[in-house]
Design a protein around this motif. Structure first.
Motif, short mmCIF file in Angstrom:
data_model
loop_
_atom_site.label_atom_id
_atom_site.label_comp_id
_atom_site.label_asym_id
_atom_site.label_seq_id
_atom_site.Cartn_x
_atom_site.Cartn_y
_atom_site.Cartn_z
N ALA A 105 56.12 36.34 43.46
CA ALA A 105 55.51 36.43 44.79
C ALA A 105 54.99 37.62 45.01
N GLY A 106 53.76 37.96 44.54
CA GLY A 106 53.19 39.36 44.97
C GLY A 106 52.44 39.39 46.26
N ALA A 107 51.85 40.36 46.64
CA ALA A 107 51.11 40.62 47.78
C ALA A 107 49.78 39.47 47.84
N GLU A 108 49.17 38.98 46.87
CA GLU A 108 48.06 37.91 46.96
C GLU A 108 48.62 36.81 47.27
N LYS A 109 50.00 36.47 47.31
CA LYS A 109 50.24 35.07 47.62
C LYS A 109 50.42 35.00 49.17
N PRO A 110 50.32 33.77 49.85
CA PRO A 110 50.59 33.59 51.09
C PRO A 110 52.04 33.83 51.26
N ARG A 111 52.08 34.67 52.50
CA ARG A 111 53.50 35.35 52.75
C ARG A 111 53.52 35.92 54.17
N VAL A 112 54.81 35.98 54.61
CA VAL A 112 55.17 36.91 55.78
C VAL A 112 56.14 38.05 55.38
N PRO A 113 55.75 39.27 55.12
CA PRO A 113 56.62 40.15 54.27
C PRO A 113 57.85 40.41 55.06
N GLU A 114 58.88 40.72 53.80
CA GLU A 114 60.13 40.59 54.26
C GLU A 114 60.91 39.61 54.76
N VAL A 115 60.19 38.34 54.58
CA VAL A 115 60.98 37.24 55.03
C VAL A 115 60.57 36.13 54.01
N LEU A 116 59.38 35.79 53.61
CA LEU A 116 59.07 34.76 52.67
C LEU A 116 57.70 34.95 51.89
N SER A 117 57.63 34.17 50.79
CA SER A 117 56.34 34.13 50.22
C SER A 117 56.45 32.42 49.47
N ILE A 118 55.11 31.85 49.59
CA ILE A 118 54.87 30.73 48.93
C ILE A 118 53.98 30.85 47.69
N ASN A 119 55.01 30.50 46.61
CA ASN A 119 54.92 30.87 45.24
C ASN A 119 53.64 29.94 44.76
N THR A 120 52.30 29.97 45.20
CA THR A 120 51.26 29.37 44.61
C THR A 120 50.86 29.49 43.39
N ALA A 121 50.13 28.79 42.69
CA ALA A 121 49.55 28.82 41.14
C ALA A 121 48.37 29.74 41.23
N SER A 122 47.81 29.59 42.58
CA SER A 122 46.62 30.47 42.62
C SER A 122 46.75 31.78 43.19
#
Length: 165
Positions: free
Chosen positions: A38-55
């Protein structure tokens, strides 16, 4: 409905409006979100969650012919969350009936809202946890997901079969 659509139709574990998230058995743990992809390029709310997308970035995730349930098609994307953080995931009102969400280790879940009480793990270095699941959609699109904590309400957009502006 084609034969292949009938073959992929599932009976969900849970289907409804709102569910309490099942914290048991994450499929991965990590010291950081990046440890779980879950890197910075993924859809996310920092320090809460990230959606681990393929793109990455704004490129769309492929619209795939996965399993279906009641006209919704499943789009698999892992949920990476900060251990111990309480939040709620919601399908925005304007998307209800066209989109459901579901992450669970108990089977396919279709919901409008998931309440996460603050999942934890007894394993060492389990600062971040990942769970299987994803989105259920009637059609591809740039889909919004509301993330609500005690302090904030944010909407993140996930490109599924179409780019986000």
């Amino acid at each position: 409905m084609s034969a292949s659509s009938r073959d992929s139709e599932i009976s969900p574990h849970a289907d409804g409006t709102a569910f309490q998230f099942e914290c048991d058995n994450p499929i991965g743990i990590g010291q950081t979100a990046a440890d779980l992809g879950a890197g910075a390029e993924k859809p996310r709310v920092p320090e809460v969650l990230s959606i681990n997308t393929a793109s990455t970035g704004i490129d769309p995730n492929q619209w795939s012919a996965g399993v279906t349930s009641d006209g919704f098609q499943f789009q698999k994307m892992g949920l990476v969350m900060k251990a111990g953080t309480a939040f709620m995931l919601s399908v925005p009102a304007e998307m209800r009936g066209r989109m459901k969400i579901g992450w669970s280790n108990s089977g396919y879940t279709l919901a409008d809202e998931l309440v996460i009480a603050g999942c934890t793990s007894a394993q060492a270095n389990a600062n971040w946890l990942v769970y299987p699941g994803g989105f259920w959609l009637k059609e591809p699109g740039c889909v919004p997901l509301e993330v609500t904590t005690d302090q904030t309400n944010q909407t993140i957009n996930i490109p599924i079969g179409k780019t986000c502006p």
